[in-house]
Scaffold this motif. Structure first.
Motif, PDB file in Angstrom:
ATOM      1  N   ASP A  99       0.867  -1.016   0.092  1.00 46.98           N
ATOM      2  CA  ASP A  99      -0.024   0.051   0.001  1.00 46.98           C
ATOM      3  C   ASP A  99       0.797   1.229   0.115  1.00 46.98           C
ATOM      4  O   ASP A  99       0.821   2.109   0.911  1.00 46.98           O
ATOM      5  N   VAL A 100       1.744   1.271  -1.017  1.00 48.97           N
ATOM      6  CA  VAL A 100       2.506   2.614  -1.147  1.00 48.97           C
ATOM      7  C   VAL A 100       2.583   2.857  -2.694  1.00 48.97           C
ATOM      8  O   VAL A 100       2.489   2.091  -3.589  1.00 48.97           O
ATOM      9  N   ALA A 101       2.442   4.119  -2.933  1.00 46.47           N
ATOM     10  CA  ALA A 101       2.493   4.693  -4.334  1.00 46.47           C
ATOM     11  C   ALA A 101       3.305   5.911  -4.618  1.00 46.47           C
ATOM     12  O   ALA A 101       3.294   6.656  -3.623  1.00 46.47           O
ATOM     13  N   LEU A 102       3.538   6.333  -5.855  1.00 44.49           N
ATOM     14  CA  LEU A 102       4.235   7.595  -5.952  1.00 44.49           C
ATOM     15  C   LEU A 102       3.601   8.553  -7.148  1.00 44.49           C
ATOM     16  O   LEU A 102       3.194   7.703  -8.310  1.00 44.49           O
ATOM     17  N   VAL A 103       3.462   9.575  -6.832  1.00 45.88           N
ATOM     18  CA  VAL A 103       2.689  10.471  -8.031  1.00 45.88           C
ATOM     19  C   VAL A 103       3.751  11.706  -8.116  1.00 45.88           C
ATOM     20  O   VAL A 103       4.320  11.878  -7.161  1.00 45.88           O
TER      21      VAL A 103
END
Length: 449
Positions: A329-333
């Motif tokens: 549950d980790v993301a990058l924008v």
């Protein structure tokens, strides 16, 4: 006869009985090294390996990361501490560890060190330099415009050349080619030296079907600064598909007798970088993100941006979804141009049990503590906290130390996994950390149905 035998036996024993010897003095114990070794062991293999990786980039360590403290790593840490005019203990303080990461990031940024997957291996390479690409017989060939740096990523079928035969060929010297180092192990090989005026470093791994690896060449005039790239590439290289041969991305070359190729069908949209799980709601979602680089990189949750190619920031600006990991549950924008506030610094040493931390769930951080170094159900990726709320986890110095659970549970993904995800996504730590109270960003996402 018995008496004579007994006398002879006694004589022989007397002749062979060793003379008393003085015990050799015990080797002196290097208390400083032993303390540094104990500190590295307490840190854990993965965290110490990340230190070794950064020491490679600063030019202080000339060996692959092992995750264990040895004399080379010890002297490398002391060399870096000496350069920054710190006490040479062999043990990094938290501020020194951040300084090391910042120094290493300058070199990764200089070379544009980026992860690539080609022909069944994944590795980092100097993408900022090697911008020209050609397709070769056994894999892609990259080069700088001046051809002073070249890189070949190769997969050589075993039926054409065995692993052992490949090693024998690569280590063979000839006029203009000198081998200064060669190593053959059952599962990998390394050969280094010079060839027609260029330095080279070759590393291959063995699979059931082929030999995969890279050949890096560079002008010696770029040394010693560029030498560290070969070690960084070697330490980053791994099989991408558990040893199965990968399909080449290069289009087949048509032979003269071939029929004319048909026009390709229109390509379908690639879809969102983080796919929406089956059955998940397509309702609009709003959540928190945290600025983690001066390039507009924002750390957030994979569940928040799943199904979206862009997100909307508070104020109406948009940011592109780069990627994410639903399992952690980790993301990058990434926002272009970057939002105004300065990003958070990144903490490198692991948190300790009982350490005071804070949850960055809004303008005012919420204080809490680390209650256990493992999450519920023995989840080794997470730590347990005294309280929970969505947002980045920061230490007492305001540096990013993890990512709290999105659902408010009193756990957080460890900083090691967060920073590893960011680095793998091409994000470098900021030169200087900003005010945590200004680093929070509100994101909105409407998944595609």
């Amino acid at each position: 006869m018995l008496a004579i035998s007994a006398v002879w036996a006694g004589h022989a024993f007397a002749q062979t009985k060793p003379a008393p010897t003085t015990p050799a003095p015990a080797a002196p114990v290097d208390a400083v090294f032993e303390a540094a070794k104990a500190a590295a062991s307490a840190m854990g293999v993965e965290d110490f390996a990340s230190i070794q990786q950064d020491l490679i980039w600063t030019g202080d360590l000339n060996s692959l990361p092992s995750g264990e403290m040895g004399k080379r790593s010890y002297e490398a840490i002391r060399a870096f501490q000496k350069r920054i005019k710190a006490k040479e203990t062999g043990i990094f303080t938290p501020p020194q560890r951040i300084t090391l990461a910042q120094h290493a990031a300058k070199f990764t940024a200089r070379y544009g060190f980026t992860t690539i997957t080609e022909h069944g291996i994944t590795l980092g390479y100097p993408a900022k330099l090697t911008t020209a690409r050609m397709e070769g017989k056994n894999g892609p060939h990259f080069a700088t415009p001046k051809n002073d740096v070249t890189l070949d990523i190769l997969a050589i079928p075993a039926e054409k050349e065995s692993f052992e035969a490949l090693f024998a060929r690569l280590k063979t010297e000839r006029p203009g080619r000198k081998v200064t180092y060669s190593l053959l192990r059952p599962d990998f090989l390394v050969v280094a030296g010079s060839n027609d005026g260029k330095s080279f470093y070759l590393r291959f791994v063995k699979t059931d079907t082929d030999s995969r690896g890279f050949a890096l060449g560079w002008d010696p005039a770029l040394s010693p600064g560029f030498d560290r790239v070969s070690i960084a590439m070697a330490s980053s290289m791994k099989l991408a598909d558990d040893g199965k041969p990968a399909a080449t991305e290069a289009p087949p070359i048509a032979k003269p007798a071939d029929k004319p190729a048909q026009a390709p069908e229109p390509s379908k949209p690639a879809g969102p970088p983080v796919p929406l799980p089956s059955g998940a709601s397509t309702a609009a979602k709003t959540g928190l993100g945290t600025l983690v680089s001066s390039n507009g990189d924002i750390l957030t949750y994979a569940g928040l941006v799943a199904g979206c190619e862009t997100v909307t920031l508070q104020g109406g600006a948009t940011a592109k979804v780069i990627g994410g990991d639903l399992g952690n549950d980790v993301a990058l924008v990434r926002a272009t141009p970057p939002p105004g506030p300065a990003p958070l610094a990144w903490r490198q040493p692991p948190l300790t049990q009982g350490e005071a931390v804070a949850l960055l769930s809004g303008p005012t951080p919420t204080a809490t503590t680390v209650t256990a170094l493992i999450g519920g159900n023995d989840d080794s990726r997470r730590i347990s906290l005294g309280s929970g709320a969505p947002g980045a986890l920061i230490d007492k110095d305001g540096a990013l130390a993890g990512l709290a659970a999105a659902n408010g549970e009193a756990t957080a993904l460890k900083g090691l996994f967060v920073t590893a995800f960011l680095r793998a996504s091409g994000v470098t730590p900021p030169e200087r950390g900003g005010d945590p109270s200004k680093a929070t960003v509100t994101l909105s996402c409407t998944p595609k149905s």
